[in-house]
Design an enzyme around this catalytic site. Structure first.
Site, PDB file in Angstrom:
ATOM      1  N   CYS A 118       0.822  -1.226   0.000  1.00 35.00           N
ATOM      2  CA  CYS A 118       0.000   0.000   0.000  1.00 35.00           C
ATOM      3  C   CYS A 118       0.844   1.259   0.000  1.00 35.00           C
ATOM      4  CB  CYS A 118      -0.951   0.012   1.181  1.00 35.00           C
ATOM      5  SG  CYS A 118      -2.088  -1.372   1.172  1.00 35.00           S
ATOM      6  N   HIS A 257      -3.257   7.347   2.484  1.00 37.45           N
ATOM      7  CA  HIS A 257      -3.690   6.016   2.043  1.00 37.45           C
ATOM      8  C   HIS A 257      -5.019   5.711   2.718  1.00 37.45           C
ATOM      9  CE1 HIS A 257      -4.030   1.880   1.192  1.00 37.45           C
ATOM     10  NE2 HIS A 257      -3.589   1.438   2.351  1.00 37.45           N
ATOM     11  N   ASN A 287     -10.230  -0.134   0.703  1.00 37.57           N
ATOM     12  CA  ASN A 287      -8.771  -0.017   0.574  1.00 37.57           C
ATOM     13  C   ASN A 287      -8.350  -0.611  -0.771  1.00 37.57           C
ATOM     14  OD1 ASN A 287      -6.009  -0.305   0.712  1.00 37.57           O
ATOM     15  ND2 ASN A 287      -5.963  -1.114   2.794  1.00 37.57           N
TER      16      ASN A 287
HETATM   17  N1  ACO Z   1     -17.753  -8.029  11.349  1.00 41.20           N
HETATM   18  C1  ACO Z   1     -18.042  -8.226  12.635  1.00 41.20           C
HETATM   19  N2  ACO Z   1     -17.103  -8.485  13.561  1.00 41.20           N
HETATM   20  C2  ACO Z   1     -15.814  -8.546  13.161  1.00 41.20           C
HETATM   21  C3  ACO Z   1     -15.444  -8.348  11.814  1.00 41.20           C
HETATM   22  C4  ACO Z   1     -16.477  -8.093  10.890  1.00 41.20           C
HETATM   23  N3  ACO Z   1     -16.234  -7.863   9.577  1.00 41.20           N
HETATM   24  N4  ACO Z   1     -14.109  -8.466  11.711  1.00 41.20           N
HETATM   25  C5  ACO Z   1     -13.644  -8.717  12.943  1.00 41.20           C
HETATM   26  N5  ACO Z   1     -14.673  -8.771  13.824  1.00 41.20           N
HETATM   27  C6  ACO Z   1     -14.652  -9.026  15.247  1.00 41.20           C
HETATM   28  C7  ACO Z   1     -13.405  -9.763  15.692  1.00 41.20           C
HETATM   29  O1  ACO Z   1     -13.567 -11.164  15.520  1.00 41.20           O
HETATM   30  C8  ACO Z   1     -13.329  -9.392  17.146  1.00 41.20           C
HETATM   31  O2  ACO Z   1     -14.221 -10.195  17.894  1.00 41.20           O
HETATM   32  P1  ACO Z   1     -13.802 -10.724  19.356  1.00 41.20           P
HETATM   33  O3  ACO Z   1     -13.601  -9.470  20.168  1.00 41.20           O
HETATM   34  O4  ACO Z   1     -14.968 -11.535  19.735  1.00 41.20           O
HETATM   35  O5  ACO Z   1     -12.525 -11.477  19.141  1.00 41.20           O
HETATM   36  C9  ACO Z   1     -13.873  -7.952  17.164  1.00 41.20           C
HETATM   37  O6  ACO Z   1     -14.602  -7.792  15.933  1.00 41.20           O
HETATM   38  C10 ACO Z   1     -12.800  -6.893  17.254  1.00 41.20           C
HETATM   39  O7  ACO Z   1     -11.774  -7.241  16.336  1.00 41.20           O
HETATM   40  P2  ACO Z   1     -10.549  -6.305  16.089  1.00 41.20           P
HETATM   41  O8  ACO Z   1      -9.642  -6.942  15.068  1.00 41.20           O
HETATM   42  O9  ACO Z   1      -9.952  -5.868  17.369  1.00 41.20           O
HETATM   43  O10 ACO Z   1     -11.319  -5.071  15.438  1.00 41.20           O
HETATM   44  P3  ACO Z   1     -10.736  -3.661  15.078  1.00 41.20           P
HETATM   45  O11 ACO Z   1     -11.522  -2.620  15.718  1.00 41.20           O
HETATM   46  O12 ACO Z   1      -9.244  -3.615  15.204  1.00 41.20           O
HETATM   47  O13 ACO Z   1     -11.094  -3.575  13.522  1.00 41.20           O
HETATM   48  C11 ACO Z   1      -9.998  -3.838  11.434  1.00 41.20           C
HETATM   49  C12 ACO Z   1     -10.559  -4.528  12.653  1.00 41.20           C
HETATM   50  C13 ACO Z   1     -11.133  -3.131  10.736  1.00 41.20           C
HETATM   51  C14 ACO Z   1      -9.405  -4.887  10.502  1.00 41.20           C
HETATM   52  C15 ACO Z   1      -8.934  -2.808  11.888  1.00 41.20           C
HETATM   53  O14 ACO Z   1      -8.038  -3.419  12.781  1.00 41.20           O
HETATM   54  C16 ACO Z   1      -8.179  -2.231  10.738  1.00 41.20           C
HETATM   55  O15 ACO Z   1      -8.714  -1.562   9.882  1.00 41.20           O
HETATM   56  N6  ACO Z   1      -6.846  -2.431  10.706  1.00 41.20           N
HETATM   57  C17 ACO Z   1      -6.020  -1.923   9.656  1.00 41.20           C
HETATM   58  C18 ACO Z   1      -6.159  -2.803   8.450  1.00 41.20           C
HETATM   59  C19 ACO Z   1      -5.416  -2.282   7.250  1.00 41.20           C
HETATM   60  O16 ACO Z   1      -5.295  -1.097   7.077  1.00 41.20           O
HETATM   61  N7  ACO Z   1      -4.946  -3.183   6.390  1.00 41.20           N
HETATM   62  C20 ACO Z   1      -4.373  -2.867   5.152  1.00 41.20           C
HETATM   63  C21 ACO Z   1      -3.015  -2.219   5.259  1.00 41.20           C
HETATM   64  S1  ACO Z   1      -2.386  -1.767   3.754  1.00 41.20           S
HETATM   65  C22 ACO Z   1      -1.697  -3.057   2.857  1.00 41.20           C
HETATM   66  O17 ACO Z   1      -0.504  -3.153   2.718  1.00 41.20           O
HETATM   67  C23 ACO Z   1      -2.569  -4.061   2.200  1.00 41.20           C
END
Ligand code: ACO
Length: 335
Positions: A118, A257, A287
């Site tokens: 990214c 980004h 994304n």
């Molecule tokens: N729907 C419902 N619940 C979900 C979902 C979903 N789609 N996805 C995860 N959960 C649940 C998890 O299982 C977890 O449940 P638990 O507490 O019972 O274990 C809970 O939601 C919280 O999970 P977290 O991972 O802590 O959620 P968070 O608030 O961190 O959000 C997310 C997750 C959206 C992925 C966030 O961490 C994020 O955006 N991170 C950055 C990702 C990113 O930018 N990636 C690309 C980088 S660029 C590249 O090089 C490709």
């Protein structure tokens, strides 16, 4: 790179291309254990674009590049270099950039791909600009293009909701006096495991077993990526402003980004940037990895959020870990 060394560089045109197919959160609710409410609250994403089966990364890349050339009023024969930043190339052995060169009829241009996830677009800008600053080339096309939907596990709710497909491109040319150009790149290989596609490369060839285990898909520790992304956006933009001697109010537009709206909001708040100077379109595209900044840049130019002479700041970050920042003048205020 300090802003004052060598020939300066300027963005003289932008273009973008996204597939027509819109995939909404409501549709994802039907196939994943998730809700539209959760996705919007945690990420800001409402919908994303998905490429049809016959579309390859180069189709999107060539369409975006063609639009950028027309926007910059540059003929394909004038292009010296085409650089495509992508983590989802058409094939391993044929650079996507070569296919773009052929599609555009940019016969004089050298062409290669760049892999920095990214952060690929800022890496591409920095690389392309070096050729101009060194006086080697005059016209460089930098493209970010991805079809991430092909490496997403559509049964994994933690990643499937995040990504979309698309491409964006800019034309770089030597700048008239007074234009700002700054770039800074970084990497930390210790973070390689928090975001990766485990199989399909030389380390672990694709096999029936890797496919059975879903190792051809993106695997991610979302929380770690979140912390890393917020830190990098804040630190990198602070450093850039310091190096260029700029205050936050002198940045006309920040185009980060587009990974997660909460990440952007947290970083922007810490930096004290006015919210109306930050361009966000993650709600419509998700994304799109290396394509996210140039797609947003093109939209910003079309809606008048960028005017000739505007100073635009871009920060990308992603797998590797990698990150990159660029501050640039959009077109010449003198016309
Ligand atoms: N729907 C419902 N619940 C979900 C979902 C979903 N789609 N996805 C995860 N959960 C649940 C998890 O299982 C977890 O449940 P638990 O507490 O019972 O274990 C809970 O939601 C919280 O999970 P977290 O991972 O802590 O959620 P968070 O608030 O961190 O959000 C997310 C997750 C959206 C992925 C966030 O961490 C994020 O955006 N991170 C950055 C990702 C990113 O930018 N990636 C690309 C980088 S660029 C590249 O090089 C490709």
């Amino acid at each position: 790179m300090k802003p004052d060394s060598g020939i300066s560089v300027m963005i003289t045109g932008t273009g973008a291309a996204v597939p027509d197919r819109v995939l909404t959160n409501r549709e994802l609710e039907k196939t994943l254990d998730t809700t539209g409410h959760w996705i919007v609250q945690r990420t800001g994403i409402q919908e994303r674009r998905i490429a049809g089966g016959r579309t390859a990364t180069f189709h999107l890349a060539a369409a975006a590049a063609g639009r950028a050339l027309r926007d910059a009023r540059v003929a394909p024969e004038e292009v010296d270099l085409i650089l495509v930043a992508t983590s989802t190339p058409d094939q391993f052995t044929v650079p996507t950039a070569g296919l773009v060169q052929e599609a555009l009829g940019a016969d004089r241009a050298a062409a290669f791909d760049l892999s920095a996830a990214c952060a690929g677009f800022p890496y591409g800008l920095a690389t392309g600009a070096q050729f101009i600053r060194a006086g080697v080339y005059r016209t460089v096309l930098v493209v970010g293009a991805e079809i991430f939907s092909r490496i997403v596990n559509w049964r994994d709710r933690s990643t499937a909701i995040l990504f979309g497909d698309g491409a964006g491109a800019v034309v770089l040319r030597p700048a008239s006096s007074g234009a700002l150009w700054y770039s800074h790149l970084g990497a930390d290989g210790r973070g390689a495991d928090i975001l990766k596609v485990p199989a399909g490369g030389s380390r672990l060839l694709a096999s029936e077993e890797t496919v059975r285990q879903g190792l051809q898909y993106i695997h991610m520790n979302g929380r770690e990526v979140f912390k890393f992304g917020v830190r990098v956006m804040e630190e990198e933009l602070r450093l850039a402003m310091e190096q260029c001697g700029l205050y936050p109010e002198q940045i006309d537009l920040f185009v980060p980004h587009q990974a997660n709206l909460r990440m952007i909001e947290t970083a922007v708040e810490r930096l004290g940037l006015p919210r109306d100077r930050v361009y966000v379109n993650i709600q419509r595209y998700g994304n799109t990895s290396a394509a996210s900044i140039p797609i947003a840049l093109d939209e910003a130019a079309r809606c008048g959020c960028l005017a000739p002479g505007s100073v635009v700041a871009m920060v990308g970050f992603g797998a590797g870990l990698t990150w990159g920042t660029c501050l640039a003048t959009y077109r010449s205020a003198a016309g």
